[in-house]
Design an enzyme around this catalytic site. Structure first.
Site, short mmCIF file in Angstrom:
data_model
loop_
_atom_site.label_atom_id
_atom_site.label_comp_id
_atom_site.label_asym_id
_atom_site.label_seq_id
_atom_site.Cartn_x
_atom_site.Cartn_y
_atom_site.Cartn_z
CE LYS A 71 -18.27 37.13 37.07
NZ LYS A 71 -17.50 38.33 36.71
CB THR A 73 -20.46 40.53 46.09
OG1 THR A 73 -19.33 41.17 46.12
CG2 THR A 73 -21.50 40.92 47.14
NE ARG A 94 -11.99 33.79 37.77
CZ ARG A 94 -12.09 35.16 37.07
NH1 ARG A 94 -11.11 35.19 36.12
NH2 ARG A 94 -12.89 36.15 37.20
CE LYS A 105 -11.94 42.12 37.93
NZ LYS A 105 -12.26 41.31 39.03
CB ALA A 273 -11.95 36.12 32.27
CG PHE A 301 -14.23 39.58 32.02
CD1 PHE A 301 -14.16 40.69 33.02
CD2 PHE A 301 -13.26 39.18 31.43
CE1 PHE A 301 -12.93 41.10 33.17
CE2 PHE A 301 -11.91 39.81 31.56
CZ PHE A 301 -11.82 40.67 32.57
CG PHE A 382 -25.33 49.60 43.59
CD1 PHE A 382 -24.01 50.17 43.96
CD2 PHE A 382 -25.19 48.44 43.08
CE1 PHE A 382 -22.79 49.55 43.47
CE2 PHE A 382 -24.03 47.83 42.81
CZ PHE A 382 -22.73 48.70 42.75
CD1 TRP A 410 -21.04 45.03 48.87
CD2 TRP A 410 -22.24 46.31 50.00
NE1 TRP A 410 -20.01 46.08 49.17
CE2 TRP A 410 -20.91 46.87 49.93
CE3 TRP A 410 -23.20 47.24 50.76
CZ2 TRP A 410 -20.53 47.93 50.83
CZ3 TRP A 410 -22.87 48.25 51.47
CH2 TRP A 410 -21.41 48.83 51.33
#
Length: 556
Positions: A71, A73, A94, A105, A273, A301, A382, A410
């Site tokens: 998210k 990225t 954030r 994480k 969150a 999230f 991906f 990415w």
């Protein structure tokens, strides 16, 4: 094929002086306070909310899985993609917590060629905001215990103290502790608890504040305990809000950094969150909207937590109206929601993908039907995704009435976000007023039920006797008209993290309801939500090191 790590990409980048980034954001050199060459604070005098006129784009996601969604990225790559097509853009994010950075994480700077830099500073101490928030939180805790020790003139019931200490680290040993051991002069012996700093109400109030005066008022309203005759005791009763605001005065100034492609990025605040609303500060969002024609922000999230709170809490409080909502999904995560094992996600599995698609469908329906939002789906690609899998998502999503755009930020940075940027600009022209999941004048129990049934898909809501009593007390204290901040697992629409996909017919159990008067919402706790995480068996911290020149290695 071998890939460079995020930190290798970031460290190879040539950053622009922060003054040039400020100029790109419409700020004069005297309107920033540099923190070295590549970071700065923006003083209050430079923030002009009346000039916050950019189109606001919210980036959210499906329910997160260990397979990853990307998210942040996508948020960063979209900001860069908008600049690639000639639009003036800015990003609002954030700040990362040290807990996830050293835990499991990872950071919150994006990834690959869609990152905010300098990523090492961002993911570690940055400009010290979180330390200031922790200090303010713990000053209040110290003044509370000192007041009790010095005679307890406010008649505080030591069994009903609700204010916890905090530290910005994952440390399960601090969840439940006993303080005040030792001699008589060492304080009152009682049970206490630590939260991670991002779960502190100070953080939530900080991120919703619009000025120093507003912050001080919010801090003063925070409830820290109850008296023996069940009356609330506030921060203002302890006369702590002034000193706390003094500790936070510099931290409240938003931070300015840049993406790898030089897009201005305002990175500020970071409430948990789960337990709070999970968005960057209102001040940073409005500064991004003041500095560009398109401002891209995100919410923590999946859309059931982050987007719902962004819309029902932050947008109400700050008068915001996102023109477009982007839902980020991956083939891998959708296959996991469809029952595919993590070890098999690199293999093509059309049937698992189809079984997982209802999770995406439910998020789309919520944003369209409950919140009246313009929606586009971004598939974060991906290398293992097959053309057949991507085509399956496109075909099924068309049935939901939204467009799907492939995001390759990415690996390609802004170039990989051009198609998404073009679609977002198109949808911005169709912007419309958002709706909310509930009305503020409804009873708190009705508001909880509206979220659970409309957004989560629950068949029933069950309030424990304790939760019913707490709602009654909140209403009697005058807090019945506050919005609801649901504390729920991020992994599922339900309160059971193992119920993936889009479960139906479940009962959502609310076990606790607490007043966050400073933040301005009621927190409804479900499931086993913890405000102090623990480290995994092999923490990320084991892989982080620094060489003799001060270069950090192993940070993602």
């Amino acid at each position: 094929m071998s890939y460079k790590s995020d930190i290798e990409i970031a460290q190879e980048a040539t950053l622009e002086p922060i003054g040039k980034i400020a100029e790109r954001a419409g700020l004069n050199p005297e309107e920033i306070i540099p923190y070295g060459h590549y970071m700065a604070k923006v003083p209050f005098s430079a923030i002009k909310p009346e000039e916050a006129k950019a189109k606001l784009i919210l980036v959210t996601a499906i329910n997160p899985t260990p397979a990853g969604e990307g998210k942040t990225t996508t948020t960063v790559g979209l900001g860069d993609g908008l600049r690639r097509i000639g639009k003036k853009s800015a990003v609002a994010l954030r700040e990362p917590s040290l807990g996830p950075v050293f835990g499991v994480k990872g950071g919150a700077a994006g990834g690959g060629y869609a990152q905010v830099v300098p990523m090492e500073n961002l993911n570690l101490h940055f400009t010290g905001d979180f330390h200031a928030i922790g200090a303010a939180n713990n000053l209040l805790a110290a003044m509370l215990d000192n007041h009790i020790h010095q005679g307890n003139a406010l008649n505080i019931d030591t069994r009903r103290i609700v204010w916890n200490r905090c530290v910005d680290m994952n440390d399960r040993q601090l969840r439940n502790i006993v303080i005040g051991l030792g001699k008589r002069g060492d304080g009152i012996t009682r049970e206490d608890h630590f939260d991670i700093t991002v779960a502190s109400e100070v953080m939530a109030a900080f991120c919703l504040a619009t000025s120093l005066e507003d912050l001080e008022a919010r801090l003063g309203r925070m409830i820290v305990a109850y008296t023996n005759d069940k009356k609330p005791v506030t921060c203002a009763d302890l006369k702590a809000q002034g000193a706390m605001t003094a500790l936070l005065k510099d931290a409240l100034q938003p931070n300015l950094v840049q993406t790898l492609e030089g897009t201005p990025a305002f990175v500020h605040g970071g409430p948990f969150a789960n337990i709070a609303h999970g968005c960057n500060s209102v001040m940073a969002t409005k500064l991004a909207m003041q500095s560009a024609d398109y401002a891209v922000t995100e919410a923590g999230f999946g859309a059931d937590l982050g987007a719902e709170k962004f819309l029902d809490i932050k947008c109400r409080a700050a008068g915001l109206n996102p023109a477009v909502v982007v839902i980020v999904a991956t083939v891998r995560a959708l296959k996991h929601h469809g029952g595919a094992d993590l070890k098999d996600l690199n293999n093509e599995d059309i049937e698992a993908l189809k079984r997982g698609m209802p999770n995406l469908q439910k998020h789309i329906e919520n944003l369209q039907k409950v919140f009246n939002s313009n929606v586009v789906v971004a598939i974060n690609r991906f290398p293992t995704d097959t053309e057949k899998e991507l085509e399956t998502i496109r075909d099924l999503t068309k049935q939901y009435g939204v467009d799907v755009v492939l995001s390759e930020v990415w690996g390609k940075g802004g170039e990989g976000g051009v198609a998404l940027a073009e679609k977002v600009v198109e949808l911005c022209e169709q912007a419309k007023p958002i709706s909310f999941a509930y009305d503020l004048d409804q009873d708190p129990a009705q508001k909880i039920e509206a979220i659970a049934k409309k957004v989560y898909g629950a068949a029933k809501v069950e309030l424990t006797l304790g939760a019913k009593r707490q709602i009654k007390e909140a209403v009697e204290m005058g807090f019945g008209n506050l919005p609801i901040c649901m504390a729920k697992t991020q992994y599922s629409f339900s309160d059971d993290p193992k119920l993936l996909g889009a479960p139906e017919g479940f009962t959502l159990t609310v076990r606790n309801v607490r007043v966050s008067a400073g933040a301005g919402f009621l927190v409804a706790l479900t499931g086993e939500i913890m405000t102090m995480p623990g480290l995994p068996k092999v923490p990320s911290a084991e892989n982080i090191d620094v060489d003799s020149q001060g270069n950090i290695h192993g940070l993602f």
